[in-house]
Design a protein around this motif. Structure first.
Motif, mmCIF file in Angstrom:
data_model
loop_
_atom_site.group_PDB
_atom_site.id
_atom_site.type_symbol
_atom_site.label_atom_id
_atom_site.label_comp_id
_atom_site.label_asym_id
_atom_site.label_seq_id
_atom_site.Cartn_x
_atom_site.Cartn_y
_atom_site.Cartn_z
ATOM 1 N N UNK A 111 74.694 27.266 23.495
ATOM 2 C CA UNK A 111 75.101 27.371 24.895
ATOM 3 C C UNK A 111 76.363 26.538 25.147
ATOM 4 N N UNK A 112 77.188 27.009 26.074
ATOM 5 C CA UNK A 112 78.353 26.234 26.519
ATOM 6 C C UNK A 112 78.063 25.799 27.947
ATOM 7 N N UNK A 113 78.321 24.521 28.257
ATOM 8 C CA UNK A 113 77.963 24.010 29.591
ATOM 9 C C UNK A 113 78.644 24.783 30.720
ATOM 10 N N UNK A 114 79.817 25.380 30.445
ATOM 11 C CA UNK A 114 80.518 26.141 31.488
ATOM 12 C C UNK A 114 80.350 27.653 31.324
ATOM 13 N N UNK A 115 79.476 28.056 30.394
ATOM 14 C CA UNK A 115 79.121 29.474 30.289
ATOM 15 C C UNK A 115 80.030 30.331 29.431
ATOM 16 N N UNK A 116 81.208 29.834 29.049
ATOM 17 C CA UNK A 116 82.106 30.627 28.202
ATOM 18 C C UNK A 116 82.957 29.685 27.357
ATOM 19 N N UNK A 117 83.523 30.232 26.268
ATOM 20 C CA UNK A 117 84.318 29.403 25.349
ATOM 21 C C UNK A 117 85.783 29.439 25.771
ATOM 22 N N UNK A 118 86.312 28.276 26.128
ATOM 23 C CA UNK A 118 87.709 28.163 26.535
ATOM 24 C C UNK A 118 88.156 26.716 26.262
ATOM 25 N N UNK A 119 88.685 26.446 25.044
ATOM 26 C CA UNK A 119 88.978 25.054 24.667
ATOM 27 C C UNK A 119 90.037 24.377 25.544
ATOM 28 N N UNK A 120 90.999 25.156 26.064
ATOM 29 C CA UNK A 120 92.041 24.542 26.913
ATOM 30 C C UNK A 120 91.422 24.069 28.229
ATOM 31 N N UNK A 121 90.546 24.902 28.800
ATOM 32 C CA UNK A 121 89.835 24.482 30.022
ATOM 33 C C UNK A 121 88.976 23.233 29.733
ATOM 34 N N UNK A 122 88.285 23.235 28.596
ATOM 35 C CA UNK A 122 87.432 22.093 28.237
ATOM 36 C C UNK A 122 88.261 20.810 28.125
ATOM 37 N N UNK A 123 89.425 20.944 27.479
ATOM 38 C CA UNK A 123 90.330 19.787 27.328
ATOM 39 C C UNK A 123 90.735 19.264 28.703
ATOM 40 N N UNK A 124 91.095 20.201 29.594
ATOM 41 C CA UNK A 124 91.543 19.800 30.933
ATOM 42 C C UNK A 124 90.408 19.146 31.724
ATOM 43 N N UNK A 125 89.179 19.634 31.538
ATOM 44 C CA UNK A 125 88.014 19.037 32.217
ATOM 45 C C UNK A 125 87.885 17.567 31.827
ATOM 46 N N UNK A 126 87.938 17.303 30.523
ATOM 47 C CA UNK A 126 87.786 15.917 30.058
ATOM 48 C C UNK A 126 88.990 15.082 30.448
ATOM 49 N N UNK A 127 90.195 15.648 30.264
ATOM 50 C CA UNK A 127 91.407 14.917 30.656
ATOM 51 C C UNK A 127 91.315 14.472 32.115
ATOM 52 N N UNK A 128 90.864 15.393 32.981
ATOM 53 C CA UNK A 128 90.819 15.075 34.403
ATOM 54 C C UNK A 128 89.863 13.910 34.687
ATOM 55 N N UNK A 129 88.700 13.927 34.027
ATOM 56 C CA UNK A 129 87.738 12.838 34.240
ATOM 57 C C UNK A 129 88.309 11.496 33.771
ATOM 58 N N UNK A 130 88.975 11.529 32.616
ATOM 59 C CA UNK A 130 89.545 10.289 32.075
ATOM 60 C C UNK A 130 90.718 9.821 32.949
ATOM 61 N N UNK A 131 91.513 10.782 33.421
ATOM 62 C CA UNK A 131 92.644 10.434 34.292
ATOM 63 C C UNK A 131 92.152 9.845 35.614
ATOM 64 N N UNK A 132 91.090 10.409 36.180
ATOM 65 C CA UNK A 132 90.537 9.892 37.435
ATOM 66 C C UNK A 132 90.034 8.456 37.259
ATOM 67 N N UNK A 133 89.426 8.198 36.115
ATOM 68 C CA UNK A 133 88.939 6.835 35.849
ATOM 69 C C UNK A 133 90.124 5.879 35.722
ATOM 70 N N UNK A 134 91.191 6.322 35.036
ATOM 71 C CA UNK A 134 92.390 5.484 34.904
ATOM 72 C C UNK A 134 93.041 5.247 36.266
ATOM 73 N N UNK A 135 93.033 6.271 37.106
ATOM 74 C CA UNK A 135 93.631 6.158 38.445
ATOM 75 C C UNK A 135 92.901 5.074 39.254
ATOM 76 N N UNK A 136 91.583 5.049 39.100
ATOM 77 C CA UNK A 136 90.765 4.020 39.764
ATOM 78 C C UNK A 136 91.214 2.620 39.316
ATOM 79 N N UNK A 137 91.415 2.461 38.005
ATOM 80 C CA UNK A 137 91.836 1.164 37.445
ATOM 81 C C UNK A 137 93.223 0.778 37.969
#
Length: 364
Positions: A111-137
């Motif tokens: 299973x894929x947590x977002x229902x379909x295989x799309x590595x660029x979208x997956x990369x952007x999902x993680x990047x965004x979470x990490x960027x938001x955490x950095x923005x907080x810092x």
């Protein structure tokens, strides 16, 4: 020095970790299987060490090692504490480099947590979470710096300008490593914040066995998406690598590799790449008791290299006797290298080169 494996749930992180280390992280087809980060100390494959062993015939051989951390799958909203977000982000912060695993294979059984295989979208999902955490810092730091800046403090004003550049970059969806900063700004004001998206990254494209040597269309999409990031992209059939590590017999492993068109396991390439990503290099000591690879940062001086063996070696450093690996390998012994006049004697200023075979003189 640690490299952390990150990615969405079910992309092959724990399977990859198991390939790389002797530890057996639980690997299952559901999210949040890895809760405590697993840490594996992994030997760095190095053909030079095998050559030195064959020439010196020592009692024991000790390879260089690198620490790999398997961090649980990150999900959308992790920066706000979704899933096991805060804990995972803390675990990533403690690593020195990131191995970002992207799913580049289709398989209806996984299973894929977002229902379909799309590595660029997956990369952007993680990047965004990490960027938001950095923005907080960065925002927290900016609050303090602005107060000092208003009093006319010149250093605080410079720091504020650098932080504002980073804030604007993060808000535009850029990772810190891709933001255009002066080297002095980065060193003085940004590096010590230990921002997650400032860490060096390697993208590991997890493919099916048939794509292990050539990659596939999904890998091509990833390469296009990261072309401006100055990041390495490695193609690895993680499930196949897992099958190879299960084989105890060396000959069987080689036959398996030949069948799929590889000259060595992809995991060996990944470990060496992680070692380089951490800005590490190797020097050797070679004697009848032991042939050993020692890990040092690129740019380390001879006394610093000696200090990796024992702090007394660095304190009482007198000189280093240095043989280039190529000379040791071609002449076949320390004695023959000396006869040929190829051994150099170096002092405290010497910057160690990758592959140097060294012997230290010290006095405590």
């Amino acid at each position: 020095m640690k490299a952390g494996i990150v990615g969405l749930p079910n992309v092959g992180k724990s399977t990859l970790f198991n390939c790389l280390s002797n530890a057996k992280a639980q690997s299952a087809n559901f999210p949040f299987c890895t809760i405590e980060p697993n840490i594996g100390v992994v030997n760095v494959p190095d053909s030079r060490l095998e050559k030195l062993e064959s020439l010196v015939n020592p009692e024991r051989v000790q390879p260089a090692t690198v620490e790999i951390v398997d961090i649980a799958g990150l999900v959308k909203g992790a920066s706000k504490g979704e899933g096991l977000g805060n804990q995972f982000l803390g675990n990533i912060r403690e690593t020195d480099a990131i191995l970002h695993v992207l799913r580049c294979f289709e398989n209806d059984n996984i299973v894929h947590v977002d229902g379909s295989v799309n590595p660029v979208r997956d990369k952007e999902t993680i990047d965004m979470e990490l960027q938001l955490k950095d923005l907080e810092t960065v925002d927290k730091k900016l609050e303090k710096v602005k107060r000092a800046s208003r009093t006319g403090n010149k250093d605080a004003q410079k720091e504020e300008a650098a932080l504002l550049k980073v804030k604007q970059g993060l808000e535009a969806g850029k990772s810190v490593r891709a933001i255009d900063l002066e080297e002095s700004e980065r060193e003085e004001f940004i590096t010590n914040l230990q921002l997650i998206t400032d860490k060096p990254v390697m993208y590991v494209c997890n493919v099916d066995e048939g794509s292990a040597t050539t990659g596939n269309a999904l890998v091509d999409q990833v390469k296009e998406a990261v072309k401006d990031e100055n990041a390495e992209v490695l193609v690895l059939a993680v499930g196949t690598e897992a099958d190879i590590t299960e084989l105890d017999d060396y000959e069987e492993r080689q036959m398996f590799l030949q069948d799929i068109g590889l000259d060595e396991p992809g995991s060996a390439k990944l470990i060496r790449s992680a070692y380089r990503l951490l800005n590490l290099q190797t020097y050797f000591t070679a004697g009848v008791k032991e042939v050993r690879a020692w890990t040092i940062p690129v740019g380390a001086s001879a006394p610093q290299a000696a200090g990796v063996i024992h702090t007394d070696f660095e304190k009482g450093f007198i000189r280093a006797e240095v043989i280039a690996y190529e000379d040791f390998a071609s002449y076949g012994s320390e004695a023959k290298v000396k006869e040929a006049g190829k051994m150099k004697v170096e002092g405290k200023e010497y910057i160690v080169k990758d592959g140097d075979v060294m012997h230290f003189r010290f006095n405590v």
